[in-house]
Design a protein around this motif. Structure first.
Motif, PDB file in Angstrom:
ATOM      1  N   VAL A  30     -22.963   4.317  21.608  1.00  0.00           N
ATOM      2  CA  VAL A  30     -24.141   3.736  22.580  1.00  0.00           C
ATOM      3  C   VAL A  30     -25.076   2.983  21.766  1.00  0.00           C
ATOM      4  O   VAL A  30     -25.577   1.722  22.415  1.00  0.00           O
ATOM      5  CB  VAL A  30     -24.686   5.197  23.158  1.00  0.00           C
ATOM      6  N   ILE A  31     -25.365   3.074  20.580  1.00  0.00           N
ATOM      7  CA  ILE A  31     -26.250   2.521  19.833  1.00  0.00           C
ATOM      8  C   ILE A  31     -25.909   1.043  19.818  1.00  0.00           C
ATOM      9  O   ILE A  31     -26.613  -0.001  20.029  1.00  0.00           O
ATOM     10  CB  ILE A  31     -26.555   3.078  18.428  1.00  0.00           C
ATOM     11  N   LYS A  32     -24.524   0.953  19.306  1.00  0.00           N
ATOM     12  CA  LYS A  32     -23.684  -0.507  19.193  1.00  0.00           C
ATOM     13  C   LYS A  32     -24.007  -1.131  20.576  1.00  0.00           C
ATOM     14  O   LYS A  32     -24.207  -2.472  20.595  1.00  0.00           O
ATOM     15  CB  LYS A  32     -22.314  -0.191  18.861  1.00  0.00           C
ATOM     16  N   GLN A  33     -23.470  -0.619  21.530  1.00  0.00           N
ATOM     17  CA  GLN A  33     -23.914  -1.262  22.797  1.00  0.00           C
ATOM     18  C   GLN A  33     -25.100  -1.742  23.154  1.00  0.00           C
ATOM     19  O   GLN A  33     -25.441  -3.047  23.698  1.00  0.00           O
ATOM     20  CB  GLN A  33     -23.396  -0.182  24.003  1.00  0.00           C
ATOM     21  N   ARG A  34     -26.067  -1.048  22.789  1.00  0.00           N
ATOM     22  CA  ARG A  34     -27.443  -1.389  23.066  1.00  0.00           C
ATOM     23  C   ARG A  34     -27.891  -2.571  22.154  1.00  0.00           C
ATOM     24  O   ARG A  34     -28.635  -3.418  22.579  1.00  0.00           O
ATOM     25  CB  ARG A  34     -28.591  -0.260  22.892  1.00  0.00           C
ATOM     26  N   LEU A  35     -27.335  -2.266  20.826  1.00  0.00           N
ATOM     27  CA  LEU A  35     -27.815  -3.332  19.808  1.00  0.00           C
ATOM     28  C   LEU A  35     -27.308  -4.767  19.898  1.00  0.00           C
ATOM     29  O   LEU A  35     -27.697  -5.777  19.858  1.00  0.00           O
ATOM     30  CB  LEU A  35     -27.669  -2.877  18.201  1.00  0.00           C
ATOM     31  N   ALA A  36     -25.971  -4.668  20.597  1.00  0.00           N
ATOM     32  CA  ALA A  36     -25.093  -5.904  20.896  1.00  0.00           C
ATOM     33  C   ALA A  36     -25.784  -6.691  22.033  1.00  0.00           C
ATOM     34  O   ALA A  36     -25.681  -8.038  21.916  1.00  0.00           O
ATOM     35  CB  ALA A  36     -23.596  -5.427  21.304  1.00  0.00           C
ATOM     36  N   THR A  37     -26.528  -5.914  22.721  1.00  0.00           N
ATOM     37  CA  THR A  37     -27.247  -6.639  24.100  1.00  0.00           C
ATOM     38  C   THR A  37     -28.578  -7.068  23.661  1.00  0.00           C
ATOM     39  O   THR A  37     -29.234  -7.445  24.664  1.00  0.00           O
ATOM     40  CB  THR A  37     -26.730  -6.084  25.393  1.00  0.00           C
ATOM     41  N   SER A  38     -29.138  -6.442  22.736  1.00  0.00           N
ATOM     42  CA  SER A  38     -30.446  -6.820  22.496  1.00  0.00           C
ATOM     43  C   SER A  38     -30.980  -8.133  21.821  1.00  0.00           C
ATOM     44  O   SER A  38     -29.795  -8.555  21.069  1.00  0.00           O
ATOM     45  CB  SER A  38     -31.154  -5.798  21.432  1.00  0.00           C
ATOM     46  N   ASN A  39     -32.155  -8.784  22.146  1.00  0.00           N
ATOM     47  CA  ASN A  39     -32.372 -10.151  21.512  1.00  0.00           C
ATOM     48  C   ASN A  39     -33.245  -9.937  20.219  1.00  0.00           C
ATOM     49  O   ASN A  39     -33.539 -11.083  20.113  1.00  0.00           O
ATOM     50  CB  ASN A  39     -32.363 -11.220  22.501  1.00  0.00           C
TER      51      ASN A  39
END
Ligand code: S3P
Length: 175
Positions: free
Chosen positions: A108-117
Motif C-alpha cells: 500500500v505504501i508503494k502504491q501511494r508513493l508511486a503516485t505522489s509528486n
C-alpha cells in the motif's frame, strides 16, 4: 496531565499530513507538519538539506526541531517518516503527547508513493521492484521504533472518526 499534543508517525506516504490536517480541523487544534516546520526554520527544502549537509546532519537538525514542537499546545504534529527512529525521539513523543502509528503494508505504501509528486530524497529515482524492496527493508528496520507508539492504527481501515474516538478516549488518560 491533560493531552496537549498528538504525534502521527509512520512511513513516508502513509498519510500523516493529510490526516493531521483533518484531525486538527475537527478538534479545533493547530496542525504542524514537522517537515514544513524544518524547511521554514532552515529556509531550505529537505531535499536540498540532504544533498548539501547529508543525512546525519539532517537527523540531528530534525531532532532539534522535534524538541521545539514538544512545547506547542493543542497541536497535531505529523512527523517525518524517519523521526521516530533516531535518538530518543520516540521516548520524547511518548512523554509529551499521544503517538499514533499509521500502519500500512509495503504494498500500500508503494502504491501511494508511486503516485505522489512530493520529492523525497530517500526514494528519489526508485520505482517498481526496487521501490518495493526498499520499502520492505526499511519498514522492517523501522517497525520496532514505530511500534513503540501508544496507539498502532490500521491506517487502511480507520476513518477520521475512528481516530477522533481514539484521541478523545486517550485524552482522558494521564500521560
Ligand atoms: C523521511 C521522510 C520524509 C522527510 C525526509 C526523510 C524518512 O518525511 O522527513 O525525506 O526518513 O522517512 P515524510 O514521511 O513526511 O515523507
Amino acid at each position: 496531565m491533560k493531552l496537549e499534543r498528538v504525534y502521527l508517525i509512520g512511513f513516508m506516504g502513509s498519510g500523516k499530513s493529510t490526516l493531521g490536517r483533518q484531525l486538527a480541523k475537527e478538534l479545533q487544534w493547530a496542525f504542524v507538519d514537522l517537515d514544513d516546520y524544518f524547511e521554514e526554520k532552515y529556509q531550505t527544502t529537505i531535499s536540498n538539506y540532504f544533498s548539501t549537509e547529508g543525512e546525519t546532519a539532517f537527523r540531528q537538525a530534525e531532532h532539534q526541531v522535534l524538541q521545539e514542537v514538544t512545547k506547542l499546545k493543542n497541536t497535531i504534529i505529523a512527523t517525518g517518516g524517519g523521526a521516530p527512529c533516531y535518538f530518543n525521539n520516540m521516548e520524547t513523543m511518548n512523554k509529551t503527547g499521544l503517538s499514533i502509528y499509521l500502519k500500512l503494508t509495503p504494498q500500500v505504501i508503494k502504491q501511494r508513493l508511486a503516485t505522489s509528486n512530493q520529492v523525497r530524497p530517500l526514494i528519489l529515482g526508485k520505482s517498481g521492484q526496487e521501490l518495493i524492496d526498499y520499502i520492505t527493508q526499511k519498514l522492517a528496520e523501522r517497525a520496532p521504533f514505530y511500534e513503540k507508539a501508544r496507539v498502532i492504527a490500521d491506517a487502511e481501515a480507520l476513518t477520521v472518526e475512528g481516530y477522533l474516538k481514539i484521541i478523545r478516549n486517550k485524552g482522558l488518560l494521564t500521560l
